[in-house]
Design a protein around this motif. Structure first.
Motif, PDB file in Angstrom:
ATOM      1  N   ASN A 237      50.033  39.356  51.396  1.00  0.00           N
ATOM      2  CA  ASN A 237      49.647  38.366  50.388  1.00  0.00           C
ATOM      3  C   ASN A 237      49.869  36.969  50.959  1.00  0.00           C
ATOM      4  O   ASN A 237      50.892  36.700  51.569  1.00  0.00           O
ATOM      5  N   HIS A 238      48.869  36.092  50.772  1.00  0.00           N
ATOM      6  CA  HIS A 238      48.933  34.738  51.347  1.00  0.00           C
ATOM      7  C   HIS A 238      48.962  33.639  50.289  1.00  0.00           C
ATOM      8  O   HIS A 238      48.918  32.448  50.623  1.00  0.00           O
ATOM      9  N   THR A 239      48.977  34.006  49.013  1.00  0.00           N
ATOM     10  CA  THR A 239      48.991  32.944  47.997  1.00  0.00           C
ATOM     11  C   THR A 239      49.440  33.490  46.649  1.00  0.00           C
ATOM     12  O   THR A 239      49.183  34.650  46.338  1.00  0.00           O
ATOM     13  N   LEU A 240      50.107  32.635  45.908  1.00  0.00           N
ATOM     14  CA  LEU A 240      50.544  32.995  44.551  1.00  0.00           C
ATOM     15  C   LEU A 240      49.695  32.269  43.512  1.00  0.00           C
ATOM     16  O   LEU A 240      49.854  32.469  42.318  1.00  0.00           O
ATOM     17  N   LEU A 241      48.770  31.412  43.991  1.00  0.00           N
ATOM     18  CA  LEU A 241      47.941  30.649  43.050  1.00  0.00           C
ATOM     19  C   LEU A 241      47.129  31.621  42.198  1.00  0.00           C
ATOM     20  O   LEU A 241      46.359  32.429  42.744  1.00  0.00           O
ATOM     21  N   PRO A 242      47.309  31.555  40.878  1.00  0.00           N
ATOM     22  CA  PRO A 242      46.615  32.524  40.013  1.00  0.00           C
ATOM     23  C   PRO A 242      45.104  32.550  40.239  1.00  0.00           C
ATOM     24  O   PRO A 242      44.502  33.616  40.307  1.00  0.00           O
ATOM     25  N   GLU A 243      44.520  31.369  40.464  1.00  0.00           N
ATOM     26  CA  GLU A 243      43.059  31.317  40.592  1.00  0.00           C
ATOM     27  C   GLU A 243      42.583  31.942  41.899  1.00  0.00           C
ATOM     28  O   GLU A 243      41.382  32.190  42.082  1.00  0.00           O
ATOM     29  N   ALA A 244      43.532  32.205  42.824  1.00  0.00           N
ATOM     30  CA  ALA A 244      43.133  32.788  44.113  1.00  0.00           C
ATOM     31  C   ALA A 244      43.292  34.306  44.130  1.00  0.00           C
ATOM     32  O   ALA A 244      42.848  34.974  45.058  1.00  0.00           O
ATOM     33  N   LEU A 245      43.917  34.855  43.080  1.00  0.00           N
ATOM     34  CA  LEU A 245      44.133  36.311  43.039  1.00  0.00           C
ATOM     35  C   LEU A 245      42.839  36.976  42.578  1.00  0.00           C
ATOM     36  O   LEU A 245      42.356  36.733  41.481  1.00  0.00           O
ATOM     37  N   GLU A 246      42.282  37.793  43.465  1.00  0.00           N
ATOM     38  CA  GLU A 246      40.950  38.349  43.207  1.00  0.00           C
ATOM     39  C   GLU A 246      40.959  39.384  42.080  1.00  0.00           C
ATOM     40  O   GLU A 246      41.847  40.231  42.031  1.00  0.00           O
ATOM     41  N   ARG A 247      39.973  39.294  41.208  1.00  0.00           N
ATOM     42  CA  ARG A 247      39.754  40.313  40.179  1.00  0.00           C
ATOM     43  C   ARG A 247      38.242  40.474  40.039  1.00  0.00           C
ATOM     44  O   ARG A 247      37.521  39.485  39.972  1.00  0.00           O
ATOM     45  N   TRP A 248      37.758  41.710  40.080  1.00  0.00           N
ATOM     46  CA  TRP A 248      36.319  41.972  39.981  1.00  0.00           C
ATOM     47  C   TRP A 248      36.027  42.666  38.656  1.00  0.00           C
ATOM     48  O   TRP A 248      36.730  43.611  38.286  1.00  0.00           O
ATOM     49  N   SER A 249      34.990  42.224  37.979  1.00  0.00           N
ATOM     50  CA  SER A 249      34.688  42.865  36.680  1.00  0.00           C
ATOM     51  C   SER A 249      34.354  44.325  36.929  1.00  0.00           C
ATOM     52  O   SER A 249      33.695  44.682  37.922  1.00  0.00           O
ATOM     53  N   GLU A 250      34.858  45.175  36.035  1.00  0.00           N
ATOM     54  CA  GLU A 250      34.576  46.621  36.175  1.00  0.00           C
ATOM     55  C   GLU A 250      33.068  46.852  36.119  1.00  0.00           C
ATOM     56  O   GLU A 250      32.533  47.718  36.825  1.00  0.00           O
ATOM     57  N   GLY A 251      32.388  46.006  35.333  1.00  0.00           N
ATOM     58  CA  GLY A 251      30.926  46.156  35.218  1.00  0.00           C
ATOM     59  C   GLY A 251      30.271  45.994  36.579  1.00  0.00           C
ATOM     60  O   GLY A 251      29.467  46.843  37.020  1.00  0.00           O
ATOM     61  N   LEU A 252      30.652  44.941  37.272  1.00  0.00           N
ATOM     62  CA  LEU A 252      30.084  44.693  38.605  1.00  0.00           C
ATOM     63  C   LEU A 252      30.461  45.823  39.555  1.00  0.00           C
ATOM     64  O   LEU A 252      29.634  46.326  40.322  1.00  0.00           O
ATOM     65  N   MET A 253      31.741  46.278  39.456  1.00  0.00           N
ATOM     66  CA  MET A 253      32.192  47.362  40.358  1.00  0.00           C
ATOM     67  C   MET A 253      31.410  48.650  40.055  1.00  0.00           C
ATOM     68  O   MET A 253      30.940  49.327  40.978  1.00  0.00           O
ATOM     69  N   TRP A 254      31.215  48.973  38.769  1.00  0.00           N
ATOM     70  CA  TRP A 254      30.433  50.174  38.427  1.00  0.00           C
ATOM     71  C   TRP A 254      29.025  50.058  38.988  1.00  0.00           C
ATOM     72  O   TRP A 254      28.456  51.008  39.531  1.00  0.00           O
ATOM     73  N   ASP A 255      28.479  48.841  38.901  1.00  0.00           N
ATOM     74  CA  ASP A 255      27.082  48.629  39.308  1.00  0.00           C
ATOM     75  C   ASP A 255      26.941  48.723  40.823  1.00  0.00           C
ATOM     76  O   ASP A 255      26.085  49.441  41.353  1.00  0.00           O
ATOM     77  N   LEU A 256      27.876  48.084  41.540  1.00  0.00           N
ATOM     78  CA  LEU A 256      27.733  47.975  43.002  1.00  0.00           C
ATOM     79  C   LEU A 256      28.371  49.155  43.740  1.00  0.00           C
ATOM     80  O   LEU A 256      27.841  49.634  44.745  1.00  0.00           O
ATOM     81  N   LEU A 257      29.515  49.632  43.186  1.00  0.00           N
ATOM     82  CA  LEU A 257      30.289  50.681  43.877  1.00  0.00           C
ATOM     83  C   LEU A 257      30.765  51.725  42.867  1.00  0.00           C
ATOM     84  O   LEU A 257      31.972  51.860  42.607  1.00  0.00           O
ATOM     85  N   PRO A 258      29.821  52.481  42.269  1.00  0.00           N
ATOM     86  CA  PRO A 258      30.197  53.393  41.174  1.00  0.00           C
ATOM     87  C   PRO A 258      31.242  54.434  41.570  1.00  0.00           C
ATOM     88  O   PRO A 258      32.186  54.690  40.809  1.00  0.00           O
TER      89      PRO A 258
END
Ligand SMILES: CCc1ccc([C@H](C)CC(=O)N[C@@H]2O[C@H](CO)[C@@H](O)[C@H](O)[C@H]2O)cc1
Length: 788
Positions: free
Chosen positions: A348-369
């Motif tokens: 981990n290289h940062t604690l900045l909340p805005e830098a912590l990645e989160r992907w919408s489940e919708g996008l993940m279902w669509d791209l990588l079911p």
């Protein structure tokens, strides 16, 4: 035939036969490429020997997966590591060229944003120097980090195009290509999940050898380029649909077209996720192919393969490795998860909340079911063993890449002692309580070959003269310089080296209409522009100093040059305003006849690795002034200390460890520490109070608001005197005090140089060789081997 003659002949042979140029008509680029090919020739043998030895010794390999490798230039680094610098110098001198000029023709490989990307590049060089069998895996972006220029003081961005010329340092590997799918659906066939992607691209490998010190070992950086399955649709072309004919190719190449220029904000863009999966999937395929070419028992994988995730950007590696082991290699799901976890580790290289990645489940279902299914299974498996704890890898419809990476790694590390401690107390508090042995610290480091030996030959020569050259690969030997801090003759020469570096930089600036006094103190803040790094605190102090000088022009002032360097993410408005303000203040102050002999501001555009190599050896004061608790480590801070600059800084990131090692008396500390920051932020009106209490700060802010430096800077003043989340106002008074302490110290040349020598002497621990040995022992359980 002397080595030099052999080398010379190879250069001339490449000029003629590789570039088809005769000496009379050769351009600088031709000579640079001819030299590159001749140097590259001398890398191939140790490279092949390293690869062969790793196979022969059935060695464990380390795989460093990173979306960024901020390499910079490669020719000088390779020439230095092969010990060919003096020969090259003599040869080009005889040919009537200045080697430095030829070297400066190479474009930077700017395949990164900042700290994370540069750390990856330093790590590759250290793993080669140590002889740790390793591969770097990343993306071969056609366009690296944008080129920055200033127009009326504002940042302008232009595409970076390092590949619009011959790239001497890569070997295309068409035979190493994988089909990477996206989208589509998952069908259950007799209890087996079968994923049928709806679209696919080809990932093709390009290899760059990374040679270590003294050319004993070379590892490979394998970068993936996206190519279409079929290059050209002739049918559509013949039908006159010219765009349609080229569409597939354009679409496919988009994936490796350009580096996302954000270094702290997760944009959550679909293309970004495609990039992350593209290179991660291709890399895991390649890793499994190599493993299976040597072994058949997949239970052996963790014994032979260590995969490091450089932040969460490749965190999809967890589900993808489980998919490969379970869906394709038919291992039981829990075995696949266990084996994957024992291979994977996450930094981990940062604690900045805005830098912590989160992907919408919708996008993940669509791209990588299929991966979304596996994420659910992995999350369920993890929760099953900890029902009452909130350690979910999903939340509010998003997949949380931090907890996913944590859950799928056998070791998780922070990048400085303070940062690792804060990880345990904040973002990973619950997970740490659940897995108390998983988080370890590996404080960052930098390679002394590029950042001292190559960038600062004057200092390196002086050190080698004093203690021999073993320090270059055993940096803690610099400790032997400590007694020389009391040696006037040595101090004299140390200062002379710094003085000459400053003169070179002053020359560089004067060629760019930024005349500076080489006898002034060179005070440098170079890093990405961000509120937490507080370039705006630095410029406000500069304004207050300017006002103080104008109040008392005859005062005993220490002439100073404030040097800034850094890019803002194109979408980061506030950071761009800070750039605008710095340039506006520079215009005003540099044009002030009453003060310009005492205070100047220089902001060279397009800060990158090569500019850092020019600025750091000339620096005397290193600005590391982030709000405590925000800078995970910093690595520029280490480069400055090693090059004899003193640090003015907060107790943040690796500043804490630098101060402990160089001695508190050789460090200009100011400001609140991380816990005081949290307490202060809770004080209602903390900024207004601070401004109320410090007329200098109030006056500086008034000058900005009232248009002394032009219009349009209200936003910055409103922020600093209002919300001021990064506590610029509250730390200002102590910062101003520390800067005056710096001036007091600087007036006593001997004392200053003595402190500078001690900074260099006691910064050896910040070698990335030490860092890599930490990863090898504590995380990868990998051993160095020597090429046969
Ligand atoms: C998703 C967008 C994004 C891209 C890059 C990043 C990087 C993690 C930011 C980065 O470069 N962090 C820096 O990493 C250095 C190497 O460990 C540290 O020395 C710096 O303190 C840290 O800011 C975050 C978010």
């Amino acid at each position: 035939m002397s080595a030099t003659n052999g080398f010379r002949d190879d250069i001339l042979r490449h000029l003629k036969y590789s570039l088809g140029k005769d000496e009379a008509h050769a351009q600088r680029t031709d000579w640079r490429l001819a030299l590159s090919f001749a140097v590259r020739d001398r890398i191939v043998d140790p490279w092949f020997a390293s690869t062969r030895t790793a196979y022969a010794r059935q060695a464990k390999r380390v795989y460093y997966l990173s979306m960024e490798f901020l390499i910079g230039r490669l020719l000088e680094d390779a020439t230095v590591n092969l010990g060919l610098m003096d020969q090259a110098d003599a040869i080009f001198d005889e040919l009537g060229f200045d080697l430095k000029d030829v070297l400066s023709d190479e474009p930077d490989a700017a395949l990164g944003n900042g700290g994370l990307g540069r750390l990856a590049a330093c790590f590759l060089e250290s793993m080669s120097t140590i002889g740790c069998p390793a591969y770097g895996y990343g993306i071969r972006y056609e366009h690296g980090l944008f080129k920055q220029s200033f127009h009326e003081g504002r940042q302008m961005e232009a595409p970076e195009d390092w590949l619009n010329q011959i790239h001497a340092w890569e070997f295309e590997r068409p035979e190493s290509a994988f089909r990477i799918g996206f989208g589509g659906e998952v069908r259950d066939e007799h209890g087996r999940a079968v994923w049928t992607p709806s679209e696919a691209v080809i990932a093709e490998a390009y290899d760059t050898p990374i040679i270590g010190w003294q050319g004993r070992w070379a590892n490979t950086l394998r970068l993936w380029a996206a190519k279409p399955e079929n290059m050209f649709d002739l049918g559509r072309f013949n039908a006159g649909d010219f765009y349609g004919a080229a569409e597939a190719e354009a679409l496919a190449r988009t994936i490796s077209r350009v580096l996302y220029p954000d270094d702290t904000t997760d944009e959550g863009k679909r293309l970004r996720l495609k990039q992350e999966f593209f290179f991660t999937a291709a890399s895991l395929r390649d890793i499994l192919r190599r493993f299976k070419s040597e072994y058949s028992d997949l239970n052996l994988l963790p014994k032979k393969v260590a995969i490091q995730l450089n932040d969460t950007h490749p965190a999809i590696a967890g589900p993808e490795l489980v998919r490969l082991l379970h869906d394709e290699q038919n291992l039981a799901l829990e075995d696949a998860i266990a084996i994957a976890r024992n291979c994977l580790s996450y930094t981990n290289h940062t604690l900045l909340p805005e830098a912590l990645e989160r992907w919408s489940e919708g996008l993940m279902w669509d791209l990588l079911p299929r991966h979304m299914q596996l994420i659910e299974a992995i999350d369920a498996d993890h929760q099953r063993s900890h029902p009452d704890r909130k350690v979910a890898m999903r939340g509010d419809g998003d997949v949380l890449m931090g907890p996913l990476a944590f859950g799928m790694a056998h070791k998780v590390n922070g990048v400085s002692a303070l940062h690792t401690d804060l990880m345990k107390k904040t973002v990973f508090e619950e997970l740490h309580r659940l897995h108390p042995e998983r988080i370890v610290n590996q404080t960052n480091g930098v390679t002394p070959r590029r950042w001292v030996q190559a960038a600062n030959p004057r200092l390196s020569g002086l050190i080698t003269e004093a203690i021999g050259d073993a320090w270059i690969e055993d940096l803690e030997q610099l400790e032997k310089l400590v007694p020389l801090a009391d040696d006037a003759a040595f101090r004299e020469r140390f200062d002379a080296a710094k003085r000459a570096n400053k003169a070179d930089l002053a020359q560089y600036f004067s060629e760019r209409d930024m005349p500076v006094d080489p006898d002034a103190m060179f005070d440098v803040q170079i890093k990405r522009i961000h509120e937490y790094k507080r370039q705006h605190l630095n410029i406000l102090e500069t304004i207050a100093l300017w006002q103080a000088i104008r109040d008392d022009p005859q005062g005993d002032w220490v002439p100073r040059v404030k040097i800034f360097g850094g890019k803002a993410a194109p979408g980061y408005f506030f950071a761009k305003e800070i750039i605008h303000l710095i340039n506006a203040v520079a215009d005003k102050i540099n044009a002030d006849p009453d003060t310009s002999h005492l205070l100047k501001v220089a902001y060279p555009a397009n800060y990158n690795v090569t500019l850092a190599e020019r600025l750091i050896p000339a620096a005397e004061l290193s600005e590391q002034i982030s709000t405590a608790g925000k800078e995970a480590s910093g690595t520029g801070n280490m480069k400055f200390s090693l090059n004899g600059a003193l640090t003015i800084g907060t107790l943040d990131g690796a500043n804490v460890e630098i101060r402990n090692l160089v001695g508190a008396e050789n460090f200009f500390l100011f400001g609140m520490d991380a816990s005081e920051v949290v307490a202060r932020r809770a004080v209602e009106g903390h900024a207004a109070q601070a401004i109320e209490a410090d007329p200098r700060l109030a006056r500086a802010l008034d000058a900005v608001r009232s248009g002394t430096f032009g219009e349009g800077f209200e936003g910055i003043v409103d922020n600093v005197s209002g919300h001021d989340y990064f506590l610029v106002a509250s730390d200002f008074t102590d910062f101003y005090r520390a800067q005056r302490d710096v001036e007091t110290a600087y007036r006593d040349r001997d004392a200053w140089i003595r402190m500078a020598v001690l900074n260099t002497a006691r910064s050896g621990w910040f070698s990335s060789d030490r860092t890599i040995r930490g990863y090898m022992d504590d995380i990868w359980h990998a051993r160095a081997i020597a090429a046969e």
